[in-house]
Structure formats: structure tokens, C-alpha cells
Design an enzyme around this catalytic site. Sequence first.
Site, PDB file in Angstrom:
ATOM      1  N   CYS A  91      37.469  14.404 -37.040  1.00 53.26           N
ATOM      2  CA  CYS A  91      38.322  15.436 -37.600  1.00 53.26           C
ATOM      3  C   CYS A  91      38.986  14.904 -38.869  1.00 53.26           C
ATOM      4  O   CYS A  91      39.628  13.847 -38.836  1.00 53.26           O
ATOM      5  CB  CYS A  91      39.382  15.845 -36.582  1.00 53.26           C
ATOM      6  SG  CYS A  91      40.611  16.995 -37.245  1.00 53.26           S
ATOM      7  N   CYS A 119      43.064  14.693 -38.138  1.00 61.46           N
ATOM      8  CA  CYS A 119      43.705  13.762 -37.195  1.00 61.46           C
ATOM      9  C   CYS A 119      42.781  12.646 -36.743  1.00 61.46           C
ATOM     10  O   CYS A 119      43.200  11.755 -35.989  1.00 61.46           O
ATOM     11  CB  CYS A 119      44.231  14.516 -35.977  1.00 61.46           C
ATOM     12  SG  CYS A 119      42.923  15.135 -34.862  1.00 61.46           S
ATOM     13  N   CYS A 147      38.390  20.814 -33.337  1.00 60.85           N
ATOM     14  CA  CYS A 147      39.061  19.595 -32.884  1.00 60.85           C
ATOM     15  C   CYS A 147      39.969  19.943 -31.710  1.00 60.85           C
ATOM     16  O   CYS A 147      40.918  20.724 -31.863  1.00 60.85           O
ATOM     17  CB  CYS A 147      39.889  18.978 -34.011  1.00 60.85           C
ATOM     18  SG  CYS A 147      40.829  17.517 -33.483  1.00 60.85           S
ATOM     19  N   ASP A 189      18.930   0.748 -52.098  1.00 60.57           N
ATOM     20  CA  ASP A 189      19.105   0.266 -50.729  1.00 60.57           C
ATOM     21  C   ASP A 189      18.206   1.078 -49.801  1.00 60.57           C
ATOM     22  O   ASP A 189      18.368   2.290 -49.666  1.00 60.57           O
ATOM     23  CB  ASP A 189      20.573   0.422 -50.324  1.00 60.57           C
ATOM     24  CG  ASP A 189      20.838  -0.025 -48.898  1.00 60.57           C
ATOM     25  OD1 ASP A 189      19.929  -0.581 -48.250  1.00 60.57           O
ATOM     26  OD2 ASP A 189      21.971   0.192 -48.423  1.00 60.57           O
TER      27      ASP A 189
END
Length: 450
Positions: free
Chosen positions: A206, A209, A228, A356
Site C-alpha cells: 500500500c 501505509c 488495503c 542488466d
Amino acid sequence: MSLRSHIAIAAGKSAQWILKTFFKGGSSYPGKLALKIDPNVLDHYSDLYEVVVVTGTNGKTLTTALTVNILKQQYEEVLTNPTGANMVQGIVSTFLGAKPKKNQKNFAVLEIDEASLSKVTEYIKPELFVFTNIFRDQMDRYGEIYTTYRLIVEGAAKAPEALILANGDSPIFNSLDTVNPRKYYGFDHLPDQEQLAHYNTDGVLCPKCHHILHYQMITYANLGKYYCPNCGFHRPELDYKLTAVTHMDNTSADFVIDGENYGIEVGGMYNVYNALAAASVAEYYQVAPEKIRAGLAYDEKVFGRQEIINIDGKQCTLVLVKNPVGLNQVIDMIGLSPYPFSLVALLNANYADGIDVSWIWDGNHEAFAEMNLPAVIAGGERHEDMALRLKVAGIPSDKLTEIKELDDVIAAIPQLPTEHVYILATYTAVLQLRKKLAEKGYIKGGMDRG
């Protein structure tokens, strides 16, 4: 228009004509020349065109092409940048070759690289931004996903009145406040079912939070109807909805968007998202459903997007791959094939690919082992890395061949045991392969993306 702009445009158009006529190129230099004479040359074109910008990690090219196809059903002049020239000078070159119509709406639908967006919006102010998705991709160029998102939000903010039309199923597009107004498109095709994303998925914390996001529906990766349970962060209301997928195979899909039946002639869930984005743009501009239908059904494959190429009797499907999420979606699409096929995997690590190559280890190559492929070729400049990844995935050594040079790969394809062949290649490998196929007469052109 100022005298300086007149001179800049004339010089740029002259350079473009010379390069195209005598050298079969010139996608960026004419724009570079025009900008050097007049850095504000794009101001002239901004007044002539309604500009739509498509950006994001995956899906930019096909979303752009489908949007152009749809808008062409209604508007005579729809400009785009099919050669992939999406830096500022390339955009200027695109406009230099245009012939806008007077007394009517002219559209420009432009594919813009995420890292280039902020530079482009210094010069031109779009009316609409389309955000497709943000996935981990070429971290040496873009950094982490939130860094990439900040780049495109900052770019859009330079045209603060422009609408952002974003993929509502992507949590990142709801993570920051924007000065731009927003609308969302997404999937609402399945009943709610409590679930979590796969453990090897980015972007599932989230953004408010940092609790793990839950889902009531997942399409793929971290896309879906998220929420969430800790702070209440959740998917926004969708303005444009896909409510059913009625058919999907490796070469096509049918679906319902806002009560209308549509179809596309490419396979895979990820391409249905591209179609949904294009249809949402069309709905925003009030294009009629029958014209959207005709535009989506337009069957012309674009650069590395399931192009079908006949190589001495072998039906080869060329697909660009560049990051784990995109690769896994391609693997899922391939898995829908109703016929046996061989695989060619071409890996390069140039700047445009991302230097990469560790991302290949996050791709689900193990699925290829489960498909029991009769023959696999690992090729390209980093063929050793590709071969090792396939061996670890479970491809038997007696079915795996390493071939570095693309000329030798092309020569080996007619000897493969199946009629159908999938060629998965990174960006510069696609360019190099198409150039060689053109030289050998298998396709026309080679370097262009359109």
C-alpha cells in the site's frame, strides 16, 4: 508564426526530404536541426493538433497504434510517431512530415518514453495523457517503479489542464495526488474473490501505509481490484470498464467494454488492456462504438508485436520482450497455442535493452519446460545467459542449441521440427533481426517500428 519558426520548419523539412529520399532514414536529425534554429518550433504545431500522449512501461506501441486506427475512422488527419522517435527531436521530426487540415480537428497520438515525457512537455502541451502501467523495467535507466511514476507525473504537470487517463487497476496510478484531472479505465469482469498477488510481484505494498495489498480480482501481476485492509486505500471508481472477456486465444480476443462487443487480432490479456486503453480514449472523444469496433479490428501487426513472418515455410511469430511482467504475459499467451511450436529466445544487453540481464531470472521460463517444446534456440549477444536460464528452467540439453549470430539463427529456423516458431527478442535484437530479414527478402523494411 515567427520568421525564425518559418526558417526552422523549412530547414527541417528539407533535411527530412533529403534523408528519406537518398538515405532511407532521418527520423530524428530534421527535428534536431529545426530545434537548433528555433527551440519553440513546436508552438506552431500545438495550435494545429489535439495531442494525445501514451506512456508507461508496457503497451505503449500497440495502444498508440490502436488509438490511431480508431481515430482514423472519424478524423482525416491523425499523426503519430511509428518509427519510435519519441525524444523531443523525434517528435519535431514527426510534425515536420505532417500535413494538417484546415478548419477541422487534427489529432496527434504520440508514444513517449517515460524518461522523455518531462522533456517533451517542455515543448508541447498535450490535451490527454494515457498511462498504461508501471512495472520494473531497465532499472539502470528508470530506477524503481515509484521513481518512474514521479517522472511521468512531473511531465504531465507541465500541461496541468490535460486529463490523465490512467489504468485504474494499477495501484501506483492512485498513489500520488496530481495537478492534472484524472479518469480511470480497468477490468470489472469477474465476481469478487479474496486473494493476494503472487509472492514474486512488485508494487503490492500500500503506498499510503505499506501494508500488503489485498485483491478482490487480479488480471495479472499487481493489476486488479485492490484494497488495503489496514488503511482503506482502494481502487478508484472506473470511468471506462471492461466487463467481460468472451474469448481469448494466442492470436485474438473478444470482450465487452461499456456494453459494447469488441475484438482484436492479437492474443493475450496484456493486449486486451491495450485495446481497453484505446477504446477509452475513443469514448472520451465520443467516437461511436461501430468506429471503435472497426479500429480495433484493424489487423496490421506492429513492430515486434506478434508479427507473423514466413521464413522458408516456417510461420514465425516475433514478439518483443523486455521485462519480467511482459515476458510472463507473453509466455501465458504462447501457452494458449493449439499447435506444437519451437522457441527462439534472443537476448541482447545494449543501452536500449537495459544492460542488466538479471531480469530474465524473474521470468517464468519454467513454463516452457512444462510445454515440452521439441526444440529451443538461445541466441543474441548474451546467448550464454539465455541458454543458462533455459537450462535451469528445465529445458533438456539435447533440445537446446546456442547460436550467437543472427544470420546463423535465421539459417537454423527452417531446420526446426515444427511449422510454428515463436521468436522472443529484446529491443535491439528485434531491430537487428528485422534488418537481416529485410536484407534476405523475408520482410520489407527492417528498422521501422510501424
